[in-house]
Scaffold this motif. Structure first.
Motif, PDB file in Angstrom:
ATOM      1  N   ALA A  16      -4.051  11.779   5.645  1.00 40.94           N
ATOM      2  CA  ALA A  16      -5.581  11.514   5.854  1.00 40.94           C
ATOM      3  C   ALA A  16      -5.979  10.277   4.963  1.00 40.94           C
ATOM      4  CB  ALA A  16      -6.320  12.997   5.572  1.00 40.94           C
ATOM      5  N   THR A  17      -5.631  10.221   3.938  1.00 42.14           N
ATOM      6  CA  THR A  17      -6.056   9.408   2.629  1.00 42.14           C
ATOM      7  C   THR A  17      -5.526   7.952   3.352  1.00 42.14           C
ATOM      8  OG1 THR A  17      -3.900   9.108   1.726  1.00 42.14           O
ATOM      9  CG2 THR A  17      -5.576  10.646   0.739  1.00 42.14           C
ATOM     10  N   PRO A  18      -6.204   6.959   2.946  1.00 44.42           N
ATOM     11  CA  PRO A  18      -6.177   5.432   3.697  1.00 44.42           C
ATOM     12  C   PRO A  18      -4.705   5.164   3.469  1.00 44.42           C
ATOM     13  CG  PRO A  18      -7.514   5.411   1.781  1.00 44.42           C
ATOM     14  CD  PRO A  18      -7.284   6.801   1.946  1.00 44.42           C
ATOM     15  N   ALA A  19      -3.934   5.318   3.901  1.00 46.40           N
ATOM     16  CA  ALA A  19      -2.183   5.179   3.823  1.00 46.40           C
ATOM     17  C   ALA A  19      -2.476   3.591   4.263  1.00 46.40           C
ATOM     18  CB  ALA A  19      -1.489   5.758   4.856  1.00 46.40           C
ATOM     19  N   LEU A  20      -1.720   2.547   3.333  1.00 39.78           N
ATOM     20  CA  LEU A  20      -1.599   1.284   3.587  1.00 39.78           C
ATOM     21  C   LEU A  20      -0.500   0.833   4.339  1.00 39.78           C
ATOM     22  CD1 LEU A  20      -2.294   0.780  -0.028  1.00 39.78           C
ATOM     23  CD2 LEU A  20      -3.910  -0.381   1.915  1.00 39.78           C
ATOM     24  N   ALA A  21      -0.634   0.008   5.505  1.00 37.14           N
ATOM     25  CA  ALA A  21       0.531  -0.417   6.496  1.00 37.14           C
ATOM     26  C   ALA A  21       1.271  -1.399   5.587  1.00 37.14           C
ATOM     27  CB  ALA A  21      -0.215  -0.759   7.682  1.00 37.14           C
ATOM     28  N   GLN A  22       2.440  -1.414   6.409  1.00 33.61           N
ATOM     29  CA  GLN A  22       3.382  -2.437   5.659  1.00 33.61           C
ATOM     30  C   GLN A  22       2.932  -3.854   5.353  1.00 33.61           C
ATOM     31  OE1 GLN A  22       6.656  -1.567   5.077  1.00 33.61           O
ATOM     32  NE2 GLN A  22       7.169  -3.428   4.194  1.00 33.61           N
ATOM     33  N   ASN A  23       1.988  -4.118   6.184  1.00 31.68           N
ATOM     34  CA  ASN A  23       1.663  -5.608   6.082  1.00 31.68           C
ATOM     35  C   ASN A  23       0.462  -5.827   5.593  1.00 31.68           C
ATOM     36  OD1 ASN A  23       0.121  -4.365   7.968  1.00 31.68           O
ATOM     37  ND2 ASN A  23       0.731  -6.022   9.759  1.00 31.68           N
ATOM     38  N   VAL A  64      10.500  11.201 -10.217  1.00 31.19           N
ATOM     39  CA  VAL A  64       9.024  11.230  -9.441  1.00 31.19           C
ATOM     40  C   VAL A  64       8.608   9.868  -9.309  1.00 31.19           C
ATOM     41  CG1 VAL A  64       6.855  12.398  -9.584  1.00 31.19           C
ATOM     42  CG2 VAL A  64       8.714  13.522 -10.318  1.00 31.19           C
ATOM     43  N   ARG A  65       8.317   9.559  -8.097  1.00 31.43           N
ATOM     44  CA  ARG A  65       7.521   8.200  -8.054  1.00 31.43           C
ATOM     45  C   ARG A  65       5.749   8.775  -8.046  1.00 31.43           C
ATOM     46  NH1 ARG A  65       8.969   5.361  -2.690  1.00 31.43           N
ATOM     47  NH2 ARG A  65       7.209   3.887  -3.117  1.00 31.43           N
ATOM     48  N   VAL A  66       5.216   7.734  -9.139  1.00 29.73           N
ATOM     49  CA  VAL A  66       3.986   8.164  -8.997  1.00 29.73           C
ATOM     50  C   VAL A  66       3.153   6.863  -8.542  1.00 29.73           C
ATOM     51  CG1 VAL A  66       1.962   8.068 -10.692  1.00 29.73           C
ATOM     52  CG2 VAL A  66       4.344   9.065 -11.418  1.00 29.73           C
ATOM     53  N   ILE A  67       2.501   7.050  -7.417  1.00 28.16           N
ATOM     54  CA  ILE A  67       1.575   5.945  -6.561  1.00 28.16           C
ATOM     55  C   ILE A  67       0.037   6.165  -6.885  1.00 28.16           C
ATOM     56  CG2 ILE A  67       1.219   5.134  -4.470  1.00 28.16           C
ATOM     57  CD1 ILE A  67       3.843   6.190  -3.742  1.00 28.16           C
ATOM     58  N   PHE A  68      -0.595   4.962  -7.238  1.00 29.48           N
ATOM     59  CA  PHE A  68      -1.863   5.363  -7.514  1.00 29.48           C
ATOM     60  C   PHE A  68      -2.678   4.337  -6.412  1.00 29.48           C
ATOM     61  CE2 PHE A  68       0.133   5.003 -11.514  1.00 29.48           C
ATOM     62  CZ  PHE A  68      -0.471   5.815 -12.265  1.00 29.48           C
ATOM     63  N   ASP A  69      -3.793   4.906  -5.709  1.00 30.58           N
ATOM     64  CA  ASP A  69      -4.463   4.340  -4.684  1.00 30.58           C
ATOM     65  C   ASP A  69      -4.838   2.940  -5.158  1.00 30.58           C
ATOM     66  OD1 ASP A  69      -3.749   6.615  -3.528  1.00 30.58           O
ATOM     67  OD2 ASP A  69      -5.937   7.394  -3.731  1.00 30.58           O
ATOM     68  N   ARG A  70      -5.513   2.737  -6.189  1.00 35.70           N
ATOM     69  CA  ARG A  70      -6.066   1.471  -6.561  1.00 35.70           C
ATOM     70  C   ARG A  70      -5.948   1.168  -7.974  1.00 35.70           C
ATOM     71  NH1 ARG A  70     -10.906   2.172  -8.650  1.00 35.70           N
ATOM     72  NH2 ARG A  70     -11.408   4.168  -9.379  1.00 35.70           N
ATOM     73  N   VAL A  71      -6.250   0.044  -8.324  1.00 38.73           N
ATOM     74  CA  VAL A  71      -6.231  -0.373  -9.878  1.00 38.73           C
ATOM     75  C   VAL A  71      -7.853  -0.404 -10.196  1.00 38.73           C
ATOM     76  CG1 VAL A  71      -5.796  -2.190 -11.380  1.00 38.73           C
ATOM     77  CG2 VAL A  71      -4.087  -1.908  -9.761  1.00 38.73           C
ATOM     78  N   PRO A  72      -8.098   0.204 -11.367  1.00 42.87           N
ATOM     79  CA  PRO A  72      -9.536   0.055 -11.669  1.00 42.87           C
ATOM     80  C   PRO A  72      -9.857  -1.351 -11.987  1.00 42.87           C
ATOM     81  CG  PRO A  72      -8.287   1.709 -13.009  1.00 42.87           C
ATOM     82  CD  PRO A  72      -7.261   1.092 -12.041  1.00 42.87           C
ATOM     83  N   GLU A  73     -10.990  -1.601 -11.535  1.00 40.70           N
ATOM     84  CA  GLU A  73     -11.831  -2.882 -11.556  1.00 40.70           C
ATOM     85  C   GLU A  73     -11.567  -3.918 -12.869  1.00 40.70           C
ATOM     86  OE1 GLU A  73     -16.000  -3.457 -10.792  1.00 40.70           O
ATOM     87  OE2 GLU A  73     -15.354  -4.014  -8.717  1.00 40.70           O
ATOM     88  N   ASN A  74     -11.735  -3.078 -13.824  1.00 41.97           N
ATOM     89  CA  ASN A  74     -11.570  -3.837 -15.259  1.00 41.97           C
ATOM     90  C   ASN A  74     -10.267  -4.091 -15.816  1.00 41.97           C
ATOM     91  OD1 ASN A  74     -11.589  -1.427 -15.796  1.00 41.97           O
ATOM     92  ND2 ASN A  74     -12.880  -1.491 -17.700  1.00 41.97           N
ATOM     93  N   PRO A 107       3.387  -1.299  -0.318  1.00 44.46           N
ATOM     94  CA  PRO A 107       2.303  -0.798   0.883  1.00 44.46           C
ATOM     95  C   PRO A 107       1.685   0.646   0.651  1.00 44.46           C
ATOM     96  CG  PRO A 107       4.511  -1.427   1.611  1.00 44.46           C
ATOM     97  CD  PRO A 107       4.532  -1.543   0.208  1.00 44.46           C
ATOM     98  N   GLU A 108       2.348   1.287  -0.312  1.00 42.85           N
ATOM     99  CA  GLU A 108       1.756   2.571  -0.506  1.00 42.85           C
ATOM    100  C   GLU A 108       0.696   2.927  -1.445  1.00 42.85           C
ATOM    101  OE1 GLU A 108       5.757   3.341  -0.722  1.00 42.85           O
ATOM    102  OE2 GLU A 108       5.681   5.372   0.157  1.00 42.85           O
ATOM    103  N   GLY A 109       0.514   1.783  -2.242  1.00 40.26           N
ATOM    104  CA  GLY A 109      -0.485   1.727  -3.398  1.00 40.26           C
ATOM    105  C   GLY A 109       0.375   1.141  -4.528  1.00 40.26           C
TER     106      GLY A 109
END
Lengths: 516, 460
Positions: B12-19, B150-160, A155-157
């Motif tokens: 402030a960043t678009p945090a994703l909700a559980q669902n 340390v957990r590393v969390i990426f906001d997104r996966v690059p498209e390619n 859910p976080e990324g």
């Protein structure tokens, strides 16, 4: 929760084509009755002993299973087949309405395949705090193929598993469809009604071998042997076959090279991002140590199913195999009662005991008649013929022979030889080994323009006379003119003589070059 | 203090909700038709329902074969023109993810090893060479340099970055709307061969033969509910079907099978759609013939000047025909024939196998299934004499033994006779099948032996 069904349903509804058939899965855990026929490794000579780690023979395994076939279409899974199954060779009979197709998946259920097959699946990620023991669980979806990586969407990324230093593990809701713990062959069938059927499954499997082992006890006068033989069966397969009707087949069968779908035990390696730290940087070096970082990147080497052949059981049984039946152009030796062909084991069953077989001992050599001044030791050969007159007269499968004689009341090993497949009526010659006391020497004694005279002298150090035979390999174009009369064998001049006890025998001959 | 600020920055960043995790991906294949050739080659046709907007758009085709030959892709659909095609095989892995994140901002969650308390921070990735260098606020750090979790969390996966190799096509469409689009490509990794089960009844001189198509998929991709067609042949490939002397086809046939043909190839459609899973071996029946005539024969071929130190087993050969009148009545795709015979208890036992190439209908076949235990040949060069400076005389003796209770006929061949070799004398008449080879058909009595002698007059 969205668990097994939901995912399966989602999958099957997703296809544009007609929906996958409402298919039931029937699993048959193991055979009710099994019949194992073992064939020898095609290329192994009779001299080569069985290597239990590397058995290159094969087996035909025929199983019967009682199966309840549901009405409609179903997948019948035969678990517990041999790990070395050659799926192309499978024969399945007994389905009342026939079968649609047979399938064999190379994947087995393992830590590897669980991850490898989980692309796009929803898992639970469980983390346990090392400090407090508190457990947190969250949902995640596996977004990467397992080829060296495990990237999860939480859910976080997006996160990578096992790169954090936390205690974390993915938890799966179900085993991906079609993964079995044991080697499995499956059959798709369609039945008009529910019915119980007895089906037969036959297939070839690698990882078996057998050979004969002969023990020969030589009588005091050296003219008779008491011959005893074992059939030695070996399996390096992971599957045991209990109470199997067991046979061994002698003779050479043609085998073709086939591509066998190896069982998938992919050595999955999960890798993280570059994780070199400052304390890895060696002093007095400007380059980062590549190999070191690579090694440390392999955070987890997932466990691989080790097929160890460490614990062979070697079993001797008290039953006796009757004389073989003829199977086409082969010989089939049948173990008279069901036995267990256990995984990673060797089993020996007696198949022959013939006392008082008439034998002769020969000392034999093949010589280059132009040899000069060198000496060679003769080879000791035990000769008989495979007939009832000699006390034999039954097909002898290839194998190793140990020759013993009694000395001072205890057996002494005289030598070890081997025997190829010998049909009834054939000459049987067993090369036992070199004789240290029967030695030949060839000397040049005279020569002319196109001829040379030689003398062959054989010495015998034993207190009994010995039979000695020398075959001459005469070069094409040369003519050998002996002083004594020679016979011929295999197209070669043959000198056969009795060398007296503690004595010598000599042959003088002339070699003439006919080429000019 | 800083932690609090960073925490609010994170919120402030678009945090994703559980669902909001998108549902697990589904197989994107449409109506799949697979045509499989013999030489590790398959033609895949995949018709998908795509919603294509008017104008230029980029369409992705996941779940194509991982061994696709991208240069062979063609795309067709009503009013759709292809602008460009890309095949992305940059695979999603933690390393690729981190390297693509250089210059981007990621989230770190540090865990206190003593208390388990978590602290969140935003960090910019400066480099990922060997180790990961991060900028956190105004300080520079190496990721996990202190070894603490340390957990590393990426906001997104690059498209390619893809989980599997993916094909994407930029198309120009005349109108918007959902329509079928057909993707066609060649792929390696799929292959097939035939496997035959022959149950030979020696006493009756008959044989039952079942043929199975064995299909293997090592392409890395399952093909779901595919309409499958097998082609007996390898387009543009093959080795000319070279067969050594003594190979299975003794006389090629001239009959045409009733099966569907395309060009020179016979086609074997599977009767119904099937799912071909990755790393799966699948078998479907295609031939079932009962009581076709078959006979056993023995053959032994001696090389020139060949002396065998021991008697050698004669080859066991199974002879039958693929003709309509007296045989299997079908063209046989290349594969392996496994021969079984019943033992004394009536159980079928394996007695050998032999590979055949593509075999036309009407062929005479002779499959060498093994060597006979009881039928042996011993060849000896008895004499070799120089007649003059041009010619040699070579006397051969062949001793054939039979330990079977029935008489057998052995085809005894002497090879290597090329040139102007003459047979000066022979104890029984030979057939000269070619300049190279003489053949004697020797009847060996039950539990007996036969001897053939021949003298060859040769130049060598």
């Amino acid at each position: 929760m969205r668990r097994p069904r939901a995912i399966l349903l989602g999958l099957s509804l997703a296809f544009g084509a007609p929906p996958a058939h409402a298919q039931s899965i029937v699993t048959s855990a193991g055979p009710d009755d099994v019949d194992v026929t073992i064939y020898r490794a095609p290329g192994r000579s009779a001299r080569t002993p069985l290597d239990l780690q590397w058995l290159n023979g094969y087996a035909l395994i025929s199983e019967t299973r009682r199966i309840a076939i549901p009405a409609g279409e179903s997948d019948i899974r035969f678990e517990g087949v041999a790990g070395g199954i050659l799926p192309q060779s499978a024969i399945v009979t007994g389905f009342p309405d026939g079968i649609v197709e047979r399938n064999r998946d190379a994947y087995l259920l393992s830590a590897n395949s669980l991850i490898d097959r989980s692309l796009g699946r929803r898992v639970h990620l469980r983390r346990t705090s090392s400090a407090t023991g508190a457990v947190t669980e969250q949902e995640a979806v596996i977004r990467s193929g397992a080829d060296g990586a495990l990237v999860l969407q939480t859910p976080e990324g997006f996160e990578a598993l096992r790169c954090t230093g936390l205690r974390e593990t993915p938890i799966f809701a179900q085993v991906p469809a079609g993964l079995s713990a044991r080697p499995t062959l499956s059959v798709r069938t369609r039945s008009s009604r529910a019915i119980a059927a007895t089906v037969t499954l036959s297939y070839l499997s690698s990882g078996f071998d057998w050979q004969a082992n002969y023990v020969a006890n030589l009588s005091a006068d050296g003219t008779r042997v008491d011959l005893f033989a074992w059939v030695t069966l070996a399996s390096s397969d992971e599957t045991s076959f209990r109470n199997a009707d067991t046979q061994a087949v002698a003779g050479r069968l043609n085998r073709e090279r086939v591509d066998r779908e190896e069982r998938e035990e992919a050595n999955l390696q999960l890798r993280c991002w570059p994780s070199l730290r400052t304390h890895h940087i060696p002093l007095q070096s400007s380059e980062p140590p590549e190999g070191d970082s690579r090694r440390r990147n392999m955070v987890m080497n997932s466990p691989v199913a080790v097929t160890s052949v460490g614990s062979e059981d070697i079993v001797l049984t008290g039953t006796r195999i009757p004389p073989p039946e003829t199977l086409g152009d082969l010989k089939l030796y049948r173990i008279p009662e069901p036995v267990t062909v256990a995984a990673n084991s060797q089993k020996q069953v007696a198949f022959l005991e013939q006392n008082g077989v008439a034998v002769r001992t020969l000392y034999r050599q093949r010589l280059d008649p132009e040899e000069d001044g060198s000496t060679q030791r003769a080879t000791r050969v035990l000769v008989t013929r495979n007939r009832t007159e000699e006390g034999l007269g039954l097909p002898l499968p290839a194998g190793r022979v140990q020759l013993f004689a009694l000395a001072g009341g205890r057996p002494i090993l005289l030598g070890e030889g081997s025997l190829d497949d010998r049909a009834v009526g054939e000459d049987v010659e067993i090369v036992i080994g070199e004789a240290p006391g029967v030695i030949s020497r060839i000397e040049d004694i005279a020569w002319g323009d196109d001829w040379q005279d030689h003398v062959l002298t054989v010495t015998n150090d034993s207190p009994a006379p010995v039979r000695y035979e020398a075959e001459f390999d005469v070069v094409e174009g040369d003519i050998l003119r002996p002083r004594a009369r020679l016979s011929r064998r295999n197209g070669r001049p043959l000198w056969a003589v009795t060398v007296p006890a503690n004595g010598t025998a000599t042959l003088r001959y002339r070699l003439v070059d006919s080429d000019d | 203090m800083r932690a609090v600020i960073l925490l609010s920055a994170l919120l402030a960043t678009p945090a994703l909700a559980q669902n909001t995790i998108p549902p697990p991906s589904q197989n994107a294949q449409g109506d799949v038709a697979v045509t499989i050739y013999n030489g590790d080659l398959a033609l895949v046709q995949d018709t998908r329902q795509l919603n294509i907007p008017a104008g230029r758009s980029r369409q992705e085709f996941p779940d194509v074969s991982a061994q696709i030959r991208p240069e062979t892709v063609t795309l067709s659909g009503a009013g759709v023109g292809v602008v460009e095609q890309n095949f992305d095989f940059d695979l999603l892995s933690p390393q690729a993810l981190m390297q693509k994140a250089v210059g981007e901002t990621i989230t770190l969650i540090r865990t206190n090893p003593a208390t388990g308390a978590e602290v969140r921070e935003r960090a910019r990735v400066l480099a990922a060479n060997g180790g990961v260098v991060l900028q956190i606020g105004d300080r520079i750090e190496v990721l996990r340099d202190d070894g603490l979790p340390v957990r590393v969390i990426f906001d997104r996966v690059p498209e390619n970055l893809r989980a599997r190799p993916t094909l994407s096509v930029t198309v120009q469409s005349e109108g918007a709307g959902r329509r079928p689009v057909t993707l066609t490509y060649l792929s390696a990794g799929l292959g097939w061969s035939a496997d035959y089960v022959a149950l030979f009844d020696e006493n009756a001189g008959r044989m039952d033969v079942q043929g199975w198509i064995t299909l293997t998929n090592n392409s890395g991709t399952p093909f779901v509910n595919a309409n499958t067609l097998l082609v007996a042949g390898a387009p543009g490939g093959g080795n000319g079907g070279y067969q050594r002397r003594g190979g299975p086809i003794r006389q090629p046939g001239t009959e045409t099978s009733d099966r569907e043909r395309l060009g020179d190839f016979y086609l074997y459609p599977l009767p119904e759609r099937t799912t071909i899973a990755n790393r799966q071996t699948k078998q479907v029946s295609f031939l079932d013939v009962h009581a076709t005539p078959a006979a056993r024969a023995y053959e032994y071929r001696n090389g020139w000047l060949g002396t065998t130190e021991q008697p050698m087993s004669a080859n066991t050969v199974l002879r039958f025909s693929s003709s309509r009148e007296q045989g299997l009545g079908d063209a046989l795709p290349a594969g392996t024939v496994r021969v079984y015979q019943r033992d004394a208890r009536g159980n079928p036992q394996f007695v050998g196998e032999s590979a055949i190439g593509h075999t036309p209908m009407g062929s005479d076949l002779g499959l060498t299934t093994g060597q006979a235990f009881d039928v042996k040949v011993r060849a000896v060069v008895e004499r070799r004499e120089r007649v003059n400076s041009e010619r040699w005389r070579t006397t051969m003796r062949y001793t054939l033994t039979n330990a079977r209770p029935q008489p057998v006929t052995v085809d005894l061949m002497q090879g290597g006779l090329w040139g102007d070799t003459r047979i000066a004398e022979e104890s029984m008449a030979s057939e000269r099948r070619s300049a190279d080879e003489a053949l004697w058909r020797v009847l060996v009595p039950a539990n007996g032996e036969a001897v053939v002698t021949a003298t060859f007059d040769t130049r060598f």
